[in-house]
Design a protein around this motif. Structure first.
Motif, PDB file in Angstrom:
ATOM      1  N   LEU A   1      20.721   3.053  13.137  1.00  0.00           N
ATOM      2  CA  LEU A   1      19.761   3.280  14.338  1.00  0.00           C
ATOM      3  C   LEU A   1      19.594   2.063  15.255  1.00  0.00           C
ATOM      4  O   LEU A   1      18.545   1.800  15.691  1.00  0.00           O
ATOM      5  CB  LEU A   1      18.415   3.773  13.748  1.00  0.00           C
TER       6      LEU A   1
ATOM      7  N   LEU B   1       4.841  -2.398   6.270  1.00  0.00           N
ATOM      8  CA  LEU B   1       5.963  -3.012   5.532  1.00  0.00           C
ATOM      9  C   LEU B   1       5.245  -4.314   5.166  1.00  0.00           C
ATOM     10  O   LEU B   1       6.005  -5.255   4.560  1.00  0.00           O
ATOM     11  CB  LEU B   1       7.129  -3.454   6.446  1.00  0.00           C
TER      12      LEU B   1
ATOM     13  N   LYS C   1      24.680   4.089  13.493  1.00  0.00           N
ATOM     14  CA  LYS C   1      24.488   4.360  11.842  1.00  0.00           C
ATOM     15  C   LYS C   1      23.282   3.659  11.324  1.00  0.00           C
ATOM     16  O   LYS C   1      22.563   4.063  10.208  1.00  0.00           O
ATOM     17  CB  LYS C   1      25.541   4.197  10.966  1.00  0.00           C
TER      18      LYS C   1
ATOM     19  N   ILE D   1       3.827  -8.361  10.316  1.00  0.00           N
ATOM     20  CA  ILE D   1       3.026  -7.907  11.819  1.00  0.00           C
ATOM     21  C   ILE D   1       4.484  -7.871  12.634  1.00  0.00           C
ATOM     22  O   ILE D   1       5.554  -8.527  12.252  1.00  0.00           O
ATOM     23  CB  ILE D   1       2.206  -8.737  12.297  1.00  0.00           C
TER      24      ILE D   1
ATOM     25  N   GLY E   1      10.833  -4.181  16.545  1.00  0.00           N
ATOM     26  CA  GLY E   1      11.580  -4.882  17.585  1.00  0.00           C
ATOM     27  C   GLY E   1      12.203  -4.275  18.533  1.00  0.00           C
ATOM     28  O   GLY E   1      12.367  -4.684  19.539  1.00  0.00           O
TER      29      GLY E   1
ATOM     30  N   GLU F   1       5.293  -2.384  11.504  1.00  0.00           N
ATOM     31  CA  GLU F   1       5.020  -3.513  10.895  1.00  0.00           C
ATOM     32  C   GLU F   1       4.266  -3.578   9.576  1.00  0.00           C
ATOM     33  O   GLU F   1       4.703  -3.865   8.489  1.00  0.00           O
ATOM     34  CB  GLU F   1       5.222  -4.635  11.712  1.00  0.00           C
TER      35      GLU F   1
ATOM     36  N   SER G   1      19.432  -0.862  14.620  1.00  0.00           N
ATOM     37  CA  SER G   1      18.440  -1.954  14.384  1.00  0.00           C
ATOM     38  C   SER G   1      19.145  -3.201  14.403  1.00  0.00           C
ATOM     39  O   SER G   1      20.237  -3.557  14.325  1.00  0.00           O
ATOM     40  CB  SER G   1      18.135  -1.595  12.684  1.00  0.00           C
TER      41      SER G   1
ATOM     42  N   GLY H   1       6.888  -9.274  15.263  1.00  0.00           N
ATOM     43  CA  GLY H   1       7.278 -10.749  15.492  1.00  0.00           C
ATOM     44  C   GLY H   1       8.268 -11.143  16.408  1.00  0.00           C
ATOM     45  O   GLY H   1       8.626 -12.497  16.524  1.00  0.00           O
TER      46      GLY H   1
ATOM     47  N   LYS I   1      19.868   9.307  18.461  1.00  0.00           N
ATOM     48  CA  LYS I   1      18.391   9.081  17.820  1.00  0.00           C
ATOM     49  C   LYS I   1      17.625   8.105  18.098  1.00  0.00           C
ATOM     50  O   LYS I   1      16.395   8.080  18.255  1.00  0.00           O
ATOM     51  CB  LYS I   1      18.906   9.205  16.187  1.00  0.00           C
TER      52      LYS I   1
ATOM     53  N   LYS J   1      16.921  -4.000   6.018  1.00  0.00           N
ATOM     54  CA  LYS J   1      17.887  -4.716   4.806  1.00  0.00           C
ATOM     55  C   LYS J   1      18.230  -5.958   4.743  1.00  0.00           C
ATOM     56  O   LYS J   1      17.988  -6.624   3.906  1.00  0.00           O
ATOM     57  CB  LYS J   1      19.008  -3.562   4.764  1.00  0.00           C
TER      58      LYS J   1
ATOM     59  N   GLU K   1       9.395  -3.833  20.858  1.00  0.00           N
ATOM     60  CA  GLU K   1       9.513  -5.489  21.481  1.00  0.00           C
ATOM     61  C   GLU K   1      10.469  -5.583  22.549  1.00  0.00           C
ATOM     62  O   GLU K   1      10.220  -6.145  23.736  1.00  0.00           O
ATOM     63  CB  GLU K   1       9.477  -6.384  20.494  1.00  0.00           C
TER      64      GLU K   1
ATOM     65  N   GLY L   1      14.054  -1.129  15.411  1.00  0.00           N
ATOM     66  CA  GLY L   1      13.239  -2.329  14.935  1.00  0.00           C
ATOM     67  C   GLY L   1      14.230  -3.372  14.327  1.00  0.00           C
ATOM     68  O   GLY L   1      15.608  -3.255  14.202  1.00  0.00           O
ATOM     69  N   ALA L   2      13.875  -4.246  13.852  1.00  0.00           N
ATOM     70  CA  ALA L   2      14.496  -5.473  13.124  1.00  0.00           C
ATOM     71  C   ALA L   2      15.215  -4.884  11.791  1.00  0.00           C
ATOM     72  O   ALA L   2      14.642  -3.856  11.323  1.00  0.00           O
ATOM     73  CB  ALA L   2      13.751  -6.520  12.587  1.00  0.00           C
ATOM     74  N   ASP L   3      16.416  -5.199  11.451  1.00  0.00           N
ATOM     75  CA  ASP L   3      17.040  -4.642  10.456  1.00  0.00           C
ATOM     76  C   ASP L   3      16.329  -4.911   9.047  1.00  0.00           C
ATOM     77  O   ASP L   3      16.470  -6.226   8.553  1.00  0.00           O
ATOM     78  CB  ASP L   3      18.513  -5.119  10.192  1.00  0.00           C
TER      79      ASP L   3
ATOM     80  N   LEU M   1      11.057   1.289  17.636  1.00  0.00           N
ATOM     81  CA  LEU M   1      10.010   0.950  16.816  1.00  0.00           C
ATOM     82  C   LEU M   1      10.066  -0.499  16.512  1.00  0.00           C
ATOM     83  O   LEU M   1      11.265  -1.082  16.770  1.00  0.00           O
ATOM     84  CB  LEU M   1      10.237   1.636  15.424  1.00  0.00           C
TER      85      LEU M   1
HETATM   86  N1  CAA Z   1      16.533  -1.475   9.451  1.00  0.00           N
HETATM   87  C1  CAA Z   1      17.705  -1.273   8.617  1.00  0.00           C
HETATM   88  N2  CAA Z   1      18.100   0.020   8.698  1.00  0.00           N
HETATM   89  C2  CAA Z   1      17.369   0.798   9.425  1.00  0.00           C
HETATM   90  C3  CAA Z   1      16.332   0.731  10.079  1.00  0.00           C
HETATM   91  C4  CAA Z   1      15.721  -0.560  10.235  1.00  0.00           C
HETATM   92  N3  CAA Z   1      15.002  -0.990  10.983  1.00  0.00           N
HETATM   93  N4  CAA Z   1      15.783   1.969  10.748  1.00  0.00           N
HETATM   94  C5  CAA Z   1      16.922   3.059  10.138  1.00  0.00           C
HETATM   95  N5  CAA Z   1      17.710   2.235   9.374  1.00  0.00           N
HETATM   96  C6  CAA Z   1      18.660   2.991   8.707  1.00  0.00           C
HETATM   97  C7  CAA Z   1      18.474   3.946   7.576  1.00  0.00           C
HETATM   98  O1  CAA Z   1      18.245   2.922   6.342  1.00  0.00           O
HETATM   99  C8  CAA Z   1      19.432   4.922   7.423  1.00  0.00           C
HETATM  100  O2  CAA Z   1      20.553   4.095   6.677  1.00  0.00           O
HETATM  101  P1  CAA Z   1      21.346   4.813   5.450  1.00  0.00           P
HETATM  102  O3  CAA Z   1      21.860   6.228   6.121  1.00  0.00           O
HETATM  103  O4  CAA Z   1      22.156   3.971   4.987  1.00  0.00           O
HETATM  104  O5  CAA Z   1      20.269   5.288   4.455  1.00  0.00           O
HETATM  105  C9  CAA Z   1      19.934   5.286   8.690  1.00  0.00           C
HETATM  106  O6  CAA Z   1      19.431   4.069   9.683  1.00  0.00           O
HETATM  107  C10 CAA Z   1      19.091   6.350   9.249  1.00  0.00           C
HETATM  108  O7  CAA Z   1      17.776   6.388   9.305  1.00  0.00           O
HETATM  109  P2  CAA Z   1      16.780   7.420   8.358  1.00  0.00           P
HETATM  110  O8  CAA Z   1      17.847   7.977   7.350  1.00  0.00           O
HETATM  111  O9  CAA Z   1      15.531   6.743   7.787  1.00  0.00           O
HETATM  112  O10 CAA Z   1      16.732   8.376   9.636  1.00  0.00           O
HETATM  113  P3  CAA Z   1      15.212   9.269   9.618  1.00  0.00           P
HETATM  114  O11 CAA Z   1      15.545  10.294  10.663  1.00  0.00           O
HETATM  115  O12 CAA Z   1      14.881   9.848   8.474  1.00  0.00           O
HETATM  116  O13 CAA Z   1      14.027   8.410  10.068  1.00  0.00           O
HETATM  117  C11 CAA Z   1      13.109   6.474  11.275  1.00  0.00           C
HETATM  118  C12 CAA Z   1      14.151   7.476  11.381  1.00  0.00           C
HETATM  119  C13 CAA Z   1      11.691   7.058  11.228  1.00  0.00           C
HETATM  120  C14 CAA Z   1      13.382   5.522  12.359  1.00  0.00           C
HETATM  121  C15 CAA Z   1      13.321   5.417   9.983  1.00  0.00           C
HETATM  122  O14 CAA Z   1      14.564   5.251   9.837  1.00  0.00           O
HETATM  123  C16 CAA Z   1      12.508   4.374   9.906  1.00  0.00           C
HETATM  124  O15 CAA Z   1      11.302   4.337   9.587  1.00  0.00           O
HETATM  125  N6  CAA Z   1      13.142   3.104  10.110  1.00  0.00           N
HETATM  126  C17 CAA Z   1      12.311   1.894  10.143  1.00  0.00           C
HETATM  127  C18 CAA Z   1      11.430   1.560  11.388  1.00  0.00           C
HETATM  128  C19 CAA Z   1      10.506   0.328  11.128  1.00  0.00           C
HETATM  129  O16 CAA Z   1       9.927   0.138  10.248  1.00  0.00           O
HETATM  130  N7  CAA Z   1      10.906  -0.454  12.205  1.00  0.00           N
HETATM  131  C20 CAA Z   1      10.340  -1.924  12.193  1.00  0.00           C
HETATM  132  C21 CAA Z   1      11.096  -2.857  11.520  1.00  0.00           C
HETATM  133  S1  CAA Z   1      10.300  -4.587  11.228  1.00  0.00           S
HETATM  134  C22 CAA Z   1      10.347  -5.391  12.670  1.00  0.00           C
HETATM  135  O17 CAA Z   1      10.823  -4.819  13.809  1.00  0.00           O
HETATM  136  C23 CAA Z   1       9.693  -6.485  12.744  1.00  0.00           C
HETATM  137  C24 CAA Z   1       9.576  -7.465  14.187  1.00  0.00           C
HETATM  138  O18 CAA Z   1       8.718  -7.106  14.891  1.00  0.00           O
HETATM  139  C25 CAA Z   1      11.010  -8.086  14.504  1.00  0.00           C
END
Ligand code: CAA
Length: 260
Positions: free
Chosen positions: A25, A137, A23, A140, A111, A134, A27, A142, A60, A69, A114, A65-67, A109
């Motif tokens: 994805l 957001l 739910k 970078i 994390g 990243e 993360s 991490g 899906k 929220k 990674e 990635g990292a969560d 994506l």
């Molecule tokens: N963290 C927390 N929740 C996430 C998430 C994430 N990385 N990716 C997706 N979700 C959640 C969404 O919030 C949504 O939850 P709700 O139904 O409660 O709103 C659910 O998963 C389904 O996602 P979407 O509705 O957004 O699905 P979509 O098909 O429209 O888009 C997606 C898919 C393009 C992957 C989009 O979800 C997205 O862009 N996600 C974030 C990707 C991201 O930026 N990742 C990098 C995180 S930072 C990181 O990882 C740092 C590091 O190096 C450690």
């Protein structure tokens, strides 16, 4: 140990580890990172496990990635701590004595990419997508992405991907050398398991030392790497696996390795 976010299945010496938060994805919360580290540590110590396949639950995502929220409001200290723990997990995967294969079934994506890059190699579904969002957001990568990606595909392509935050297809990731092979979605896991099984049929010590030479050699000069390789080559001649492997070849029979 019981895991809240992971499914672990074992068969024929292969363990499939599925990140199970579809739910969100799949993360990575701090808890998921901690569970992955504990699970992989245990699997590394278990001699019955010959290889590990990591994948994501649902249609899906591998890991999106990292969560975000969970991360959105954390302090700089906690962010540093989170990145350090993620990096410790990625380094553990390199130190493991057995191969870890990523079966990327959807979004990989941030994390998630990674995590895939920290595996020994990546198989992907045609539906997989790869990227580092990243910078969009305000942060970078991490969990080692700025280090592992340029080492794999070179600084130019890594810079383009990381600076743009662009998401690329499995075909592009294959063309760029991030992914070894791309399969139809239903074929991905069977193909990853078949390769894991092929590896499991080889000498566990041979595979372990080959991984050791490859992973550690990447951080050495060529000459130091050669020296390291010859040491490991020599050590293997003190093992039963070497005697069994060569004996079986000479006696024209299948080898039965014990990993001793
Ligand atoms: N963290 C927390 N929740 C996430 C998430 C994430 N990385 N990716 C997706 N979700 C959640 C969404 O919030 C949504 O939850 P709700 O139904 O409660 O709103 C659910 O998963 C389904 O996602 P979407 O509705 O957004 O699905 P979509 O098909 O429209 O888009 C997606 C898919 C393009 C992957 C989009 O979800 C997205 O862009 N996600 C974030 C990707 C991201 O930026 N990742 C990098 C995180 S930072 C990181 O990882 C740092 C590091 O190096 C450690």
């Amino acid at each position: 140990m019981e895991f809240k976010n992971l499914l672990i299945e074992a068969s024929d010496g292969i363990t499939t580890l599925t990140i199970n938060r579809p739910k969100a994805l799949n993360s990575l919360t701090g808890e998921v990172v901690q569970e992955l580290e504990c699970a992989l540590y245990e699997l590394d110590l278990d001699a019955s496990v010959k290889a590990v396949v990591i994948t994501g639950a649902g249609e899906k995502a591998f890991v999106a990635g990292a969560d975000i929220k969970e991360m959105a409001e954390i302090s700089a200290f906690d962010a540093h701590d989170f990145a350090s723990k993620g990096q410790r997990l990625m380094l553990l995967m390199g130190k493991m004595r057995k191969p870890v294969i990523a079966a990327v079934n959807g979004f990989a994506l941030g994390g998630g990419l990674e995590l895939a890059l920290a595996c020994d190699f990546i198989y992907a579904s045609e539906k997989a997508k790869f990227g580092f969002p990243e910078v969009g957001l305000g942060i970078i990568p991490g969990f080692g992405g700025t280090q592992n990606l340029p080492r794999l595909i070179g600084a130019n392509r890594a810079s383009e991907l990381i600076f743009s935050g662009r998401v690329i297809t499995a075909a592009k990731a294959h063309e760029w050398g991030i992914v070894n092979e791309v399969f139809a979605p239903e074929e991905l896991l069977p193909k990853a398991l078949a390769t894991a099984l092929e590896i499991a049929g080889k000498s566990p010590l041979g595979v372990r030392y080959a991984k050791d030479a490859l992973v550690n050699g990447l951080n050495m000069t060529k000459e130091d790497g050669f020296r390291y390789e010859s040491s490991l080559f020599g050590v293997l001649f003190a093992t039963g696996d070497q005697r069994e492997g060569m004996g079986a070849f000479i006696e024209k029979r299948p080898a039965e390795f014990t990993g001793k």
